[in-house]
Each structure stands twice: as C-alpha cells, then as structure tokens.
Design an enzyme around this catalytic site. Structure first.
Site, PDB file in Angstrom:
ATOM      1  N   LYS A 120       0.828  -1.203   0.000  1.00  0.00           N
ATOM      2  CA  LYS A 120       0.000   0.000   0.000  1.00  0.00           C
ATOM      3  C   LYS A 120       0.868   1.263   0.000  1.00  0.00           C
ATOM      4  CE  LYS A 120      -2.217   1.816   3.546  1.00  0.00           C
ATOM      5  NZ  LYS A 120      -3.054   1.927   4.738  1.00  0.00           N
ATOM      6  N   ASP A 138      -6.761   1.400   0.969  1.00  0.00           N
ATOM      7  CA  ASP A 138      -6.776   1.467   2.433  1.00  0.00           C
ATOM      8  C   ASP A 138      -8.189   1.146   2.918  1.00  0.00           C
ATOM      9  OD1 ASP A 138      -8.271   3.689   1.802  1.00  0.00           O
ATOM     10  OD2 ASP A 138      -7.179   5.062   3.116  1.00  0.00           O
TER      11      ASP A 138
END
Length: 210
Positions: A120, A138
């Site tokens: 991420k 997220d």
C-alpha cells in the site's frame, strides 16, 4: 455494477475534484515516503502536525538518520506506534543513503524492500510522487468500493486487482485520491452521508441514509 455506471461515477468524482492529491503534507518524494510510513494506523492530520516540526529540521535521509533514534522519536511521539515507526524510518534512511544516494527509488520492488513499506505504501509513493497509475487500497477505499459495488472484494488485494481491471486508464492516476476523500468525508464508516453524496443515485448500497 455495469461499466457504464462505473464510468459515470468516476466522471462525476473527477468533475468535482479535477486535481486530487494526498492530504499528507510533503514537498519531495522522500518527505512523502516518510509521511506515508508514519501514517499507518494514524491520521493524516496527526502525521502533518509531527512533520511540520520535523521537516524544517530534518527532511533528507542523511539528516533524519543523523537525528538518531531518540532524536527522531522526540518529533513523532504523538503518532501511534511511534517506537517501531522510528526504527523503520532510521533503517530506511540508512538503506536510501547506502544504495540510492539518499533518493527514493522509483521501483516497486525497491520500495517494498524498505522497512515499514508494504504494498500500500509503495503504491501511494509510486502514484503520488511519480504519477504511476497504481491504486493503494486502504480502509476507506475498501469500504467505498464494496459498499457502492464499484469493485467488490473480500480483502484489500482483491479490491485493488478489481479496481485495476475495471477503472479506465484515464481515471487510474487519480482514482485512489477520489475514493479516499469520498470515504473520509462522505461515505464514512458508521453512517454514510448519502444525502450529501454526488453519486448516491449510482451507488448500489442497500441501506442508504439521509
């Protein structure tokens, strides 16, 4: 959800916010990288408060490394998990100095090899600092994608792969910012603000609120 509806959702989000960016404050790829490492399980507002004090003093790999572990902790102790984050940041700075002349590498593999950097974080840096069409999923993006039915998946990786597949190229660079902001301010976790939502009529969520 059919593709025509997806395109209309993305078109509206773009019209509403043509040049979206992260709410983390940064002026270089290095500052962004450190801010994203610090932002895990913390708010952007909290990270910005800390980096506003840190970056005027130390905003390069060498300067932060020279602060030392305790020196760095004194700037970031208001951020959750600051002890482990400080260790990761110091180790990352050392690797950047030793292997990349202190610069942030524009490579997923190199970024993911840095302490405290997962997929991420690498996606955020590649997208926001270097303009890659990556999508960092997220909790906000995961929720919005599943709730609206824009891209349904059982985990963040499934949602990322689905978004990469269904989001047309023209929207890919910006979509992660639009969805984060939408999840942060409109499609919030407990009670989505459907009455204030510009894509409410296109959303396939069953339990809409006023």
């Amino acid at each position: 959800m059919n593709q025509q509806k997806r395109v209309e959702i993305l078109t509206r989000l773009r019209a509403n916010n043509p040049n979206p960016t992260t709410e983390l404050e940064y002026s270089t790829p290095f500052e962004l990288l450190i801010a994203v490492i610090l932002s895990a399980q913390a708010t952007d507002v909290g990270v910005n408060k800390a980096t506003r004090k840190l970056y005027p003093v130390a905003n390069t790999a060498e300067k932060i490394y020279n602060l030392g572990l305790e020196g760095l902790k004194s700037y970031i102790k208001t951020i959750g998990l600051y002890n482990s984050k400080a260790e990761n940041v110091i180790k990352t700075c050392k690797i950047l100095m030793d292997n990349y002349n202190g610069e942030v590498p524009e490579s997923r593999e190199a970024l993911e090899a840095l302490p405290g950097v997962g997929r991420k974080t690498a996606n955020v840096v590649l997208n926001t600092a270097f303009g890659w069409p990556t999508i960092a999923v997220d909790t906000h993006i995961y929720r919005v994608s599943n709730r609206t039915k824009l891209a349904v998946g059982k985990n963040v990786n499934e949602v990322e792969q689905k978004l990469l597949k269904v989001v047309p190229t023209e929207f890919k660079v910006d979509v992660h910012h639009w969805l984060i902001l939408h999840g942060r301010y409109i499609c919030v976790a407990r009670k989505p603000r459907c009455g204030a939502c510009l894509i409410e009529d296109l959303c396939e969520f069953k339990d809409k609120s006023e």
